[in-house]
Motif scaffolding. Structure first.
Motif, PDB file in Angstrom:
ATOM      1  N   ILE A   1      39.233  32.840  57.079  1.00 55.04           N
ATOM      2  CA  ILE A   1      39.358  32.407  55.839  1.00 55.04           C
ATOM      3  C   ILE A   1      38.725  33.513  55.055  1.00 55.04           C
ATOM      4  CG2 ILE A   1      37.196  31.122  55.617  1.00 55.04           C
ATOM      5  CD1 ILE A   1      38.806  29.226  54.125  1.00 55.04           C
ATOM      6  N   PHE A   2      39.303  33.895  53.836  1.00 55.64           N
ATOM      7  CA  PHE A   2      38.832  34.995  53.189  1.00 55.64           C
ATOM      8  C   PHE A   2      37.922  34.411  52.223  1.00 55.64           C
ATOM      9  CE2 PHE A   2      43.196  36.825  53.967  1.00 55.64           C
ATOM     10  CZ  PHE A   2      42.803  37.925  54.329  1.00 55.64           C
TER      11      PHE A   2
ATOM     12  N   ASP B   1      30.268  45.486  55.666  1.00 60.11           N
ATOM     13  CA  ASP B   1      30.693  43.855  55.825  1.00 60.11           C
ATOM     14  C   ASP B   1      30.039  43.359  57.455  1.00 60.11           C
ATOM     15  OD1 ASP B   1      31.836  43.329  53.297  1.00 60.11           O
ATOM     16  OD2 ASP B   1      33.454  44.809  54.129  1.00 60.11           O
ATOM     17  N   PHE B   2      30.476  42.498  57.696  1.00 59.81           N
ATOM     18  CA  PHE B   2      30.018  41.944  59.091  1.00 59.81           C
ATOM     19  C   PHE B   2      31.288  41.285  59.896  1.00 59.81           C
ATOM     20  CE2 PHE B   2      26.127  41.602  56.463  1.00 59.81           C
ATOM     21  CZ  PHE B   2      25.427  42.254  57.164  1.00 59.81           C
TER      22      PHE B   2
ATOM     23  N   PRO C   1      35.834  39.201  54.773  1.00 62.73           N
ATOM     24  CA  PRO C   1      35.768  39.996  53.299  1.00 62.73           C
ATOM     25  C   PRO C   1      37.266  39.895  52.530  1.00 62.73           C
ATOM     26  CG  PRO C   1      34.642  41.178  54.894  1.00 62.73           C
ATOM     27  CD  PRO C   1      35.380  40.274  55.763  1.00 62.73           C
ATOM     28  N   ALA C   2      37.195  39.728  51.289  1.00 67.65           N
ATOM     29  CA  ALA C   2      38.368  39.358  50.714  1.00 67.65           C
ATOM     30  C   ALA C   2      39.071  40.635  49.959  1.00 67.65           C
ATOM     31  CB  ALA C   2      38.385  38.223  49.629  1.00 67.65           C
ATOM     32  N   GLY C   3      38.178  41.954  50.515  1.00 64.61           N
ATOM     33  CA  GLY C   3      38.860  43.011  49.845  1.00 64.61           C
ATOM     34  C   GLY C   3      40.018  43.550  49.677  1.00 64.61           C
TER      35      GLY C   3
ATOM     36  N   PRO D   1      45.966  37.870  44.852  1.00 57.43           N
ATOM     37  CA  PRO D   1      46.890  37.250  44.280  1.00 57.43           C
ATOM     38  C   PRO D   1      47.285  36.002  45.363  1.00 57.43           C
ATOM     39  CG  PRO D   1      47.567  39.553  44.604  1.00 57.43           C
ATOM     40  CD  PRO D   1      46.225  39.563  45.081  1.00 57.43           C
ATOM     41  N   TYR D   2      47.292  36.191  46.427  1.00 59.31           N
ATOM     42  CA  TYR D   2      47.610  35.093  47.508  1.00 59.31           C
ATOM     43  C   TYR D   2      46.746  34.052  47.082  1.00 59.31           C
ATOM     44  CZ  TYR D   2      47.525  32.499  51.874  1.00 59.31           C
ATOM     45  OH  TYR D   2      47.433  31.766  52.648  1.00 59.31           O
ATOM     46  N   ARG D   3      45.397  34.224  47.206  1.00 59.17           N
ATOM     47  CA  ARG D   3      44.537  33.165  46.763  1.00 59.17           C
ATOM     48  C   ARG D   3      44.388  32.516  45.463  1.00 59.17           C
ATOM     49  NH1 ARG D   3      38.425  33.890  48.720  1.00 59.17           N
ATOM     50  NH2 ARG D   3      38.619  35.288  47.294  1.00 59.17           N
TER      51      ARG D   3
END
Length: 130
Positions: free
Chosen positions: A8-9, A37-38, A57-59, A65-67
């Motif tokens: 999940i982002f 990040d991890f 990570p949501a980068g 736009p998706y979320r």
């Protein structure tokens, strides 16, 4: 074939780890540095060797736009199974979790949807006995 990992982002991995462990009750499984990040996963305490949830990570530019579209349409990105939706709703509400859909009977079960504070809607479900 088995499901071992899904992702999940999340907007902030540290905040997500805090929410998923200290609020939802998951257990941290891996936290491996990867650049800034991890590789960060959690598991259910009920299934410590079961499937892992990667807090990704949501980068990536496609993520926002998706979320945003999923949240606008009220579509959860993850479903978590619980024994009792009402009890979980009460427990999480007491911890300050904001629900976008209260416990609702859908015929085959009961669901509720909350904001995970990390950019996602999450659905709880308890299936009704057949």
């Amino acid at each position: 074939m088995r499901l071992t990992l899904t992702s999940i982002f999340v907007d902030d991995q540290r905040a997500a780890l805090d929410f998923y462990t200290n609020v939802l009750g998951f257990t941290k499984r891996h936290q491996v540095p990867v650049g800034d990040d991890f590789w960060l996963t959690v598991t259910s305490p009920d299934q410590p060797d079961g499937p892992e949830l990667l807090l990704e990570p949501a980068g990536h530019p496609a993520v926002k736009p998706y979320r945003d579209a999923m949240i606008t349409d009220g579509i959860p990105l993850l479903q978590l199974t619980v024994d009792d939706v009402e009890a979980e709703h009460a427990r999480l509400t007491e911890k300050g979790v904001i629900f976008t859909q209260p416990p609702t009977d859908i015929g085959t079960g009961r669901i509720a949807v909350f904001d995970d504070t990390c950019g996602n809607l999450i659905q709880l479900i308890a299936m009704n006995p057949e």
